[in-house]
Enzyme design. Structure first.
Site, PDB file in Angstrom:
ATOM      1  N   SER A 138       0.854  -1.139   0.037  1.00  0.00           N
ATOM      2  CA  SER A 138       0.268  -0.008   0.066  1.00  0.00           C
ATOM      3  C   SER A 138       0.834   1.185  -0.158  1.00  0.00           C
ATOM      4  O   SER A 138       1.882   1.143   0.794  1.00  0.00           O
ATOM      5  CB  SER A 138      -0.956   0.143   1.212  1.00  0.00           C
ATOM      6  N   TYR A 151      -1.132  -0.173  10.396  1.00  0.00           N
ATOM      7  CA  TYR A 151      -1.463  -0.925   8.919  1.00  0.00           C
ATOM      8  C   TYR A 151      -0.377  -0.666   8.040  1.00  0.00           C
ATOM      9  O   TYR A 151       0.187  -1.479   7.297  1.00  0.00           O
ATOM     10  CB  TYR A 151      -2.818   0.067   8.432  1.00  0.00           C
TER      11      TYR A 151
HETATM   12  N1  LIG Z   1      -8.147   0.199  -2.163  1.00  0.00           N
HETATM   13  C1  LIG Z   1      -7.379   0.776  -1.760  1.00  0.00           C
HETATM   14  O1  LIG Z   1      -7.367   1.882  -1.522  1.00  0.00           O
HETATM   15  C2  LIG Z   1      -5.915   0.183  -1.489  1.00  0.00           C
HETATM   16  C3  LIG Z   1      -4.790   1.099  -1.299  1.00  0.00           C
HETATM   17  C4  LIG Z   1      -3.586   0.372  -1.264  1.00  0.00           C
HETATM   18  C5  LIG Z   1      -3.595  -0.854  -0.847  1.00  0.00           C
HETATM   19  N2  LIG Z   1      -4.525  -1.728  -1.042  1.00  0.00           N
HETATM   20  C6  LIG Z   1      -4.366  -3.207  -0.754  1.00  0.00           C
HETATM   21  O2  LIG Z   1      -4.940  -3.713  -1.736  1.00  0.00           O
HETATM   22  C7  LIG Z   1      -5.405  -4.966  -1.237  1.00  0.00           C
HETATM   23  C8  LIG Z   1      -6.942  -5.213  -1.650  1.00  0.00           C
HETATM   24  O3  LIG Z   1      -7.393  -4.249  -1.014  1.00  0.00           O
HETATM   25  P1  LIG Z   1      -9.212  -3.963  -1.436  1.00  0.00           P
HETATM   26  O4  LIG Z   1      -9.295  -2.603  -1.524  1.00  0.00           O
HETATM   27  O5  LIG Z   1      -9.473  -4.806  -2.516  1.00  0.00           O
HETATM   28  O6  LIG Z   1      -9.807  -4.330   0.010  1.00  0.00           O
HETATM   29  P2  LIG Z   1     -11.179  -4.611   0.163  1.00  0.00           P
HETATM   30  O7  LIG Z   1     -12.260  -4.354  -0.594  1.00  0.00           O
HETATM   31  O8  LIG Z   1     -11.581  -4.203   1.427  1.00  0.00           O
HETATM   32  O9  LIG Z   1     -11.467  -6.240   0.420  1.00  0.00           O
HETATM   33  C9  LIG Z   1     -10.451  -6.808   1.410  1.00  0.00           C
HETATM   34  C10 LIG Z   1     -10.199  -8.161   0.899  1.00  0.00           C
HETATM   35  O10 LIG Z   1      -9.461  -9.055   2.024  1.00  0.00           O
HETATM   36  C11 LIG Z   1     -10.262 -10.113   2.298  1.00  0.00           C
HETATM   37  N3  LIG Z   1     -10.018 -10.531   3.645  1.00  0.00           N
HETATM   38  C12 LIG Z   1     -10.449  -9.858   4.645  1.00  0.00           C
HETATM   39  N4  LIG Z   1     -10.191 -10.693   5.851  1.00  0.00           N
HETATM   40  C13 LIG Z   1      -9.717 -11.952   5.323  1.00  0.00           C
HETATM   41  C14 LIG Z   1      -9.063 -13.052   5.938  1.00  0.00           C
HETATM   42  N5  LIG Z   1      -9.369 -13.075   7.364  1.00  0.00           N
HETATM   43  N6  LIG Z   1      -8.897 -14.026   5.359  1.00  0.00           N
HETATM   44  C15 LIG Z   1      -8.842 -14.110   4.076  1.00  0.00           C
HETATM   45  N7  LIG Z   1      -9.203 -13.035   3.186  1.00  0.00           N
HETATM   46  C16 LIG Z   1      -9.754 -11.851   4.028  1.00  0.00           C
HETATM   47  C17 LIG Z   1     -11.743  -9.832   2.007  1.00  0.00           C
HETATM   48  O11 LIG Z   1     -12.442 -11.219   1.844  1.00  0.00           O
HETATM   49  P3  LIG Z   1     -13.819 -11.373   2.143  1.00  0.00           P
HETATM   50  O12 LIG Z   1     -14.567 -10.330   1.797  1.00  0.00           O
HETATM   51  O13 LIG Z   1     -14.190 -12.518   1.429  1.00  0.00           O
HETATM   52  O14 LIG Z   1     -13.739 -11.601   3.474  1.00  0.00           O
HETATM   53  C18 LIG Z   1     -11.539  -8.924   0.734  1.00  0.00           C
HETATM   54  O15 LIG Z   1     -11.521  -9.945  -0.355  1.00  0.00           O
HETATM   55  C19 LIG Z   1      -5.209  -5.186   0.087  1.00  0.00           C
HETATM   56  O16 LIG Z   1      -3.828  -5.840   0.489  1.00  0.00           O
HETATM   57  C20 LIG Z   1      -4.926  -3.687   0.545  1.00  0.00           C
HETATM   58  O17 LIG Z   1      -4.156  -3.464   1.630  1.00  0.00           O
HETATM   59  C21 LIG Z   1      -5.851  -1.168  -1.231  1.00  0.00           C
END
Ligand SMILES: NC(=O)c1ccc[n+]([C@@H]2O[C@H](COP(=O)([O-])OP(=O)(O)OC[C@H]3O[C@@H](n4cnc5c(N)ncnc54)[C@H](OP(=O)(O)O)[C@@H]3O)[C@@H](O)[C@H]2O)c1
Length: 243
Positions: A138, A151
């Site tokens: 991130s 985080y």
């Molecule tokens: N979106 C952003 O702004 C952003 C920015 C920087 C980095 N990121 C990184 O990008 C990646 C994806 O983020 P996102 O934005 O797609 O997040 P998101 O929409 O909040 O989704 C979170 C994901 O993590 C999974 N998850 C949560 N708890 C879990 C567990 N105990 N075991 C297995 N899976 C679990 C969820 O699965 P379920 O729903 O099935 O529980 C969901 O698919 C993350 O690593 C995040 O740190 C995101």
């Protein structure tokens, strides 16, 4: 040549879903991993199969090693091979240092730190020549904000994993890389506190946040044969924002 098999963690929603859909376009068979989003995972898989691809859904709490081992055993039974692993699942919580919340801390350490380690440990036993591990970090790891300390630390640890695993697994022909998204939607930004989205939009000279499909394109490149000499690298995609 048999089609590649890709595991995408957290593919029931957000960035993980877009990555799964994008890798399927490159003809990979997709393991759509989810934890709580069973319906979302079904939608991801059905979208892939409706477009002529192949996908299965698989549940695991990646913070639990036994569940990750069961996930990989299910992949072995279904496909008997694994080529691409994308560690996308991740969770975020923030707050004042003085109010440190142990439950949130354990949640982030479990999903963001132990989870990718457990997944990569199983992947290391299976990936061979041409294999790929792609880890999502991130931009909050690069540019921590007040309240994001825990985080940010879990996400910057991902870069250390990448560099170590790239050295270890290069010997078996596997590349390991990091993609570092800035604020992105669909994904975590959809559930961020009020004002966050506007803050991140203004932080980029493009005046917007990123899209999950923009992140998925980078993952698709790193997963492709064209990226065979890219390993141990970290690609930031945050629209030149200093956040
Ligand atoms: N979106 C952003 O702004 C952003 C920015 C920087 C980095 N990121 C990184 O990008 C990646 C994806 O983020 P996102 O934005 O797609 O997040 P998101 O929409 O909040 O989704 C979170 C994901 O993590 C999974 N998850 C949560 N708890 C879990 C567990 N105990 N075991 C297995 N899976 C679990 C969820 O699965 P379920 O729903 O099935 O529980 C969901 O698919 C993350 O690593 C995040 O740190 C995101």
């Amino acid at each position: 040549m048999p089609m590649k098999v890709a595991l995408v963690t957290g593919a029931g929603r957000g960035i993980g879903r877009e990555i799964a859909l994008r890798l399927a376009k490159d003809h990979a068979r997709i393991v759509v991993h989810y934890s709580g989003s069973e319906e979302g995972a079904k939608v991801t898989a059905e979208t892939i199969t409706a477009a002529g691809g192949e996908a299965v859904t698989c549940r695991a709490d990646i913070a639990k090693r036994s569940e990750v081992q069961a996930l990989f055993a299910a992949i072995d039974a279904r496909f008997g091979r694994l080529d691409i692993v994308v560690n996308s699942a991740g969770v975020s919580a923030g707050g004042a240092l003085a109010d440190l919340d142990d439950e949130q801390l354990e949640w982030m350490l479990g999903v963001n730190f132990r989870g990718p380690l457990y997944v990569a440990s199983e992947a290391a036993k299976r990936l061979g020549e041409g294999g790929r591990i792609i880890n999502l970090s991130s931009s909050l790891g690069e540019f921590p904000m007040a309240g994001s300390g825990a985080y940010s630390a879990t996400k910057v640890a991902i870069k250390s994993f990448t560099e170590s695993w790239a050295k270890e697994l290069g010997k078996q022909g596997v590349t390991v890389n990091t993609v570092i998204p800035g604020a992105t939607a669909p994904g975590m930004m959809d559930t961020a506190p009020p004002g966050f989205r506007a803050f991140f939009e203004q932080a980029s000279p493009f005046g917007r946040i990123g899209t999950a499909s923009e992140i998925a394109e980078i993952v698709a490149f790193l997963a492709s044969p064209q990226a065979s000499w890219v390993s141990g690298a970290h690609i930031i995609a945050n629209g030149a924002a200093s956040t």
